[in-house]
Every structure is written in structure tokens, then in C-alpha cells.
Design an enzyme around this catalytic site. Sequence first.
Site, short mmCIF file in Angstrom:
data_model
loop_
_atom_site.label_atom_id
_atom_site.label_comp_id
_atom_site.label_asym_id
_atom_site.label_seq_id
_atom_site.Cartn_x
_atom_site.Cartn_y
_atom_site.Cartn_z
N MET A 32 0.97 -1.28 0.04
CA MET A 32 0.13 -0.03 0.02
C MET A 32 0.89 1.11 -0.07
O MET A 32 2.15 1.18 0.26
CB MET A 32 -0.83 0.05 1.26
CG MET A 32 -1.90 -1.10 1.37
SD MET A 32 -3.01 -0.81 0.00
CE MET A 32 -4.24 -2.31 0.33
N CYS A 33 0.44 2.44 -0.36
CA CYS A 33 1.09 3.89 -0.21
C CYS A 33 1.10 4.26 1.06
O CYS A 33 0.60 3.84 1.86
CB CYS A 33 0.08 4.55 -1.46
SG CYS A 33 -0.05 3.77 -2.76
N GLN A 34 1.61 5.59 1.23
CA GLN A 34 1.64 6.20 2.47
C GLN A 34 1.30 7.78 2.01
O GLN A 34 1.99 8.12 0.96
CB GLN A 34 2.88 6.09 3.04
CG GLN A 34 3.33 4.68 3.80
CD GLN A 34 4.02 4.73 5.06
OE1 GLN A 34 4.14 5.92 5.74
NE2 GLN A 34 4.40 3.34 5.59
N ASN A 46 -4.66 6.42 -0.25
CA ASN A 46 -3.98 4.97 0.24
C ASN A 46 -4.90 4.06 0.28
O ASN A 46 -5.90 4.08 0.96
CB ASN A 46 -3.17 5.21 1.30
CG ASN A 46 -2.91 4.04 2.32
OD1 ASN A 46 -2.44 2.94 1.71
ND2 ASN A 46 -2.95 4.04 3.44
#
Length: 274
Positions: free
Chosen positions: A1-3, A108
Amino acid sequence: MCQLLGMNCNVPTDICFSFAGFRARGGLTDHHRDGWGIAFFEGRGARVFLEPCASADSPVAELVRRYPIRSLNVIAHIRKATQGQIHLENTHPFQRELWGRYWIFAHNGNLCGYQPSLSGRFLPVGSTDSEHAFCHILDALAQRFPDAAPSPHELHAALRTISIEIGRHGEFNFLLSDGDYLFAHSSSRLVYVIRQSPFPVAHLSDEDLAVDFNEVTTPDDRVAVIATTPLTDNETWQSIPPGTLQAFHLGAPVALGETSTVAAEIGTGLSPSA
């Protein structure tokens, strides 16, 4: 996942300290190597830097880390691709115009089977679920308020309804700003810290770097920093409960709806660093 990383303040502030730790997560202390971006609101304009590469290896990210661009609202993102190829057009944050103002959005999470119907006014350029969601949000707002921007309370209520609808498709943590308010929607995890007098000596979790904010601020300065996970290891970060759309204004969480927290007192000041 992104941040995600966001900043909202009561005076123009640079994000150099927080971005130093955040940037390290893009390929050095974490595995988010598929792109990075950051957007600074400056008056009615927005200065945006995007790259489809690891922020830890980027000379442009190093420039941002060292160059004190001061802003009231900042949104940054480091990407771990789940949908869409590693291309510039799929790099967050995304930017569009609505009601004569720029809007900046970063997400996200992962939205499965998400194919919203769009009117055509806002269309995605890339192939991410995130940009589709952003276009859907603005499309829904433009249809609900066709003539002019709504009040902050009306905007919050509309955004919460739209966020719940989109969130049924999966994890939907996002940051959204028009340069005035910053909205943070927690689907699973978001945290924030309010830096105000008496200021701490903050130490980053991802780099051996500390700053005494008392040396670079005035007693009236206040800064809200929002992130996916805490950026420092010696400050008390507050969790935004899942299912909450939290608004920030002038460096404080503000109560615009049932799931928002109580606002702090509003102050003024000069130009600190976060």
C-alpha cells in the site's frame, strides 16, 4: 500500500523536517518505490512535484527536502502500485479545478471492482482507482453544488457521504484539500500530531534527525501533520478513527460534522518549519 503525508497550518510553513522522514520510506526504510509526489498550495496556485520512481533515490525529492517551500496546506504521497502501471500519469497527488480553485488529492488503499459513472467534466488521465475516485468525488460535488462552493459544513457532509459510498469498494484512506481546508478520511489508518507552543524537540523515526521547533517558530504558530503512520518516535500521535472524515483548518482539527473532533483555538504567527 501507499503512504500519505499532509500538513495544515495557521501560517505559511515548510515541511522539510517531516518530508525528510517521509521520503526515506520511499525505498530506504520501506518498500514504496513506485513513485512519489508532493503538492504545495501557494495563494490560489499549487506547486506540484511528481516522479514515477523511488523518493529515496530522487534528486528532486532531495531538493524538496532541502528547499523551504512555505505553504498553509501540503499533500504528499509515496506509491506502492496496486492498480495502474508505474507511469507519471499514475503518480499522486492528482490535481483538478472546481469552483475556481485547485483541488489536490492523494489516496492510500485499493478499490476493487470500482468503475464509477462520470459525467465527463472530470476524467482520469491515468489508470488508477485513485484518480477515478478523485474524479468521482469532484463530479458528485459539482452536481450537488452546481453554482458555487458550499459552506464548510455542507462540504464536509457531502464528502462524508461520497466517501462512505466509495469506501464500500475497499480501503479508502485519502487526503484532499482546496488550499483552505484539508480533509483526511480514515478507512483503516491515519494519524496526526498538532505542534504548538510549548514546542517539542522532535526526532524522526526513519532518520536520525531531530529539530527543536522552539528555535524556528513563534508561540502563536500551530501546525497539524497527518500521516499514514507516525513520523517521529517521541511525539504523541493521535489516531483518526476508521470511518472518520476529519477536517483541519489553520493547524487544528475542526468540528464540521458528527465524526469530527473538537477544534483548537485559532492563532496567528510567522513562518515555522514542520
